[in-house]
Design a protein around this motif. Sequence first.
Motif, PDB file in Angstrom:
ATOM      1  N   MET A 123      -0.153  -6.620  -8.132  1.00 29.48           N
ATOM      2  CA  MET A 123       0.891  -5.759  -7.593  1.00 29.48           C
ATOM      3  C   MET A 123       0.411  -4.982  -6.363  1.00 29.48           C
ATOM      4  O   MET A 123      -0.728  -4.513  -6.316  1.00 29.48           O
ATOM      5  CB  MET A 123       1.376  -4.762  -8.655  1.00 29.48           C
ATOM      6  CG  MET A 123       1.865  -5.411  -9.932  1.00 29.48           C
ATOM      7  SD  MET A 123       3.302  -6.478  -9.632  1.00 29.48           S
ATOM      8  CE  MET A 123       3.620  -7.051 -11.304  1.00 29.48           C
ATOM      9  N   LYS A 124       1.298  -4.816  -5.394  1.00 25.45           N
ATOM     10  CA  LYS A 124       0.998  -4.038  -4.203  1.00 25.45           C
ATOM     11  C   LYS A 124       1.680  -2.680  -4.325  1.00 25.45           C
ATOM     12  O   LYS A 124       2.890  -2.598  -4.523  1.00 25.45           O
ATOM     13  CB  LYS A 124       1.490  -4.758  -2.947  1.00 25.45           C
ATOM     14  CG  LYS A 124       1.122  -4.053  -1.654  1.00 25.45           C
ATOM     15  CD  LYS A 124       1.586  -4.859  -0.455  1.00 25.45           C
ATOM     16  CE  LYS A 124       1.205  -4.181   0.847  1.00 25.45           C
ATOM     17  NZ  LYS A 124       1.685  -4.955   2.029  1.00 25.45           N
ATOM     18  N   TYR A 125       0.883  -1.611  -4.217  1.00 23.35           N
ATOM     19  CA  TYR A 125       1.406  -0.254  -4.364  1.00 23.35           C
ATOM     20  C   TYR A 125       1.279   0.519  -3.053  1.00 23.35           C
ATOM     21  O   TYR A 125       0.294   0.379  -2.326  1.00 23.35           O
ATOM     22  CB  TYR A 125       0.660   0.503  -5.463  1.00 23.35           C
ATOM     23  CG  TYR A 125       1.017   0.056  -6.863  1.00 23.35           C
ATOM     24  CD1 TYR A 125       2.074   0.642  -7.555  1.00 23.35           C
ATOM     25  CD2 TYR A 125       0.296  -0.957  -7.493  1.00 23.35           C
ATOM     26  CE1 TYR A 125       2.407   0.242  -8.839  1.00 23.35           C
ATOM     27  CE2 TYR A 125       0.619  -1.366  -8.787  1.00 23.35           C
ATOM     28  CZ  TYR A 125       1.672  -0.768  -9.444  1.00 23.35           C
ATOM     29  OH  TYR A 125       2.013  -1.167 -10.718  1.00 23.35           O
ATOM     30  N   LEU A 126       2.286   1.335  -2.803  1.00 21.89           N
ATOM     31  CA  LEU A 126       2.239   2.290  -1.706  1.00 21.89           C
ATOM     32  C   LEU A 126       1.806   3.632  -2.285  1.00 21.89           C
ATOM     33  O   LEU A 126       2.336   4.080  -3.301  1.00 21.89           O
ATOM     34  CB  LEU A 126       3.615   2.444  -1.057  1.00 21.89           C
ATOM     35  CG  LEU A 126       3.770   3.633  -0.097  1.00 21.89           C
ATOM     36  CD1 LEU A 126       2.991   3.372   1.196  1.00 21.89           C
ATOM     37  CD2 LEU A 126       5.226   3.915   0.204  1.00 21.89           C
ATOM     38  N   PHE A 127       0.835   4.291  -1.625  1.00 21.15           N
ATOM     39  CA  PHE A 127       0.398   5.634  -2.008  1.00 21.15           C
ATOM     40  C   PHE A 127       0.861   6.607  -0.942  1.00 21.15           C
ATOM     41  O   PHE A 127       0.641   6.388   0.252  1.00 21.15           O
ATOM     42  CB  PHE A 127      -1.121   5.669  -2.168  1.00 21.15           C
ATOM     43  CG  PHE A 127      -1.611   4.958  -3.401  1.00 21.15           C
ATOM     44  CD1 PHE A 127      -1.865   5.659  -4.564  1.00 21.15           C
ATOM     45  CD2 PHE A 127      -1.806   3.584  -3.402  1.00 21.15           C
ATOM     46  CE1 PHE A 127      -2.305   5.014  -5.712  1.00 21.15           C
ATOM     47  CE2 PHE A 127      -2.238   2.923  -4.535  1.00 21.15           C
ATOM     48  CZ  PHE A 127      -2.496   3.627  -5.697  1.00 21.15           C
ATOM     49  N   LEU A 128       1.496   7.681  -1.391  1.00 15.94           N
ATOM     50  CA  LEU A 128       2.151   8.616  -0.485  1.00 15.94           C
ATOM     51  C   LEU A 128       1.837  10.049  -0.915  1.00 15.94           C
ATOM     52  O   LEU A 128       1.858  10.366  -2.105  1.00 15.94           O
ATOM     53  CB  LEU A 128       3.662   8.375  -0.523  1.00 15.94           C
ATOM     54  CG  LEU A 128       4.557   9.212   0.382  1.00 15.94           C
ATOM     55  CD1 LEU A 128       4.387   8.777   1.837  1.00 15.94           C
ATOM     56  CD2 LEU A 128       6.026   9.042  -0.038  1.00 15.94           C
ATOM     57  N   THR A 129       1.554  10.919   0.062  1.00 19.13           N
ATOM     58  CA  THR A 129       1.304  12.340  -0.205  1.00 19.13           C
ATOM     59  C   THR A 129       2.342  13.175   0.534  1.00 19.13           C
ATOM     60  O   THR A 129       2.602  12.938   1.711  1.00 19.13           O
ATOM     61  CB  THR A 129      -0.090  12.762   0.281  1.00 19.13           C
ATOM     62  OG1 THR A 129      -1.073  11.921  -0.306  1.00 19.13           O
ATOM     63  CG2 THR A 129      -0.381  14.204  -0.089  1.00 19.13           C
TER      64      THR A 129
END
Length: 334
Positions: A123-129
């Motif tokens: 799975m490809k995940y986007l990490f966002l702050t």
Amino acid sequence: MKAVITISVFLLFLFSCRKETRDLAENTIVSDKNLNKNIVDSIRNQSIFIHENENTLTRIWVKSNEKRGNYFYSDTVNVLKISKYQFAGQKLNLINDIDLEKTEWAYLEIDSTNIKTRKIGKMKYLFLTYQVSNMGKAMNEHSVNFSMINVDSIADNFSLQYFGYPSDYCNECIRGNFEENSKRKSSKMAKTALHHYAETSKLIYYPSAEEKNISHYKNYAEKWQKDNQADNNFGAGYAIIPNVLYSTYYDEDLFKLNSASEETIENKNYTIQSFFRGNLLGFDKNKKKYFPIIVESCSHFCNKSVEFIDGQTLKITYEDDQSFEINLSKIVFK
């Protein structure tokens, strides 16, 4: 007269086209093949992140009436959204739409330096702050939110939140604690990944192993509040000084841990420093030790002046002319 009518019709047509394109960017069904490219470009321009393949388009964006640049929003209601569209012939259909965060009367700021993608398993995940701070004077607590989103299946998303107050220990960061989001279930994998991701953020303060001990001098404010059973962080206003004050002696120079000293006074027994809308600290000249007198922080209405009445008694006057006296010799030290 004909020319005026022609110009009016043209302007009406131009306005209608622009409005249609804007509406489509939020809702969307595109029936005209020529509009597909325009609407996709419009969506790209209004997005923080885009993931696109032959069949689908996923985007992260903010619904807000007051956008200041690409990453800062100020409005009575800001909604951070994940939207997924499907290309179907000459149509672009909205197939899923999730509100990742909804803030009211707040500033919403995306950390543009810490947007990352990472593959976990298949799975490809986007990490966002993103950071949320309150508008107005009621509260000065901030939160930094860490999200991970499966870009192929947006319902598969997790979050980790950190709450705290502005800190002198790092540049434009907050100091506080993590709090799990009770509204969403989270896997062990997601928790581990999010905590590792949070370690890369410059928006929160990460103490060393030694600094995690509440008796460490850098934790003097937390210890003072724990000993005095107080939480003196206010949007506006100040704390009422208790009848019995508890404090702790430190060998380390507490004055250097704080910024923006507003006033320094001294007599033969003490040096006292008052910090701008913040703590009141002392140095005992006889014991050669530092100690907190009052720990507080606020955004408005807590400027104060200090003076000695006698060798042991300190008078504190706030900007609304309310005054309090503290006999330093009666502070109970732990």
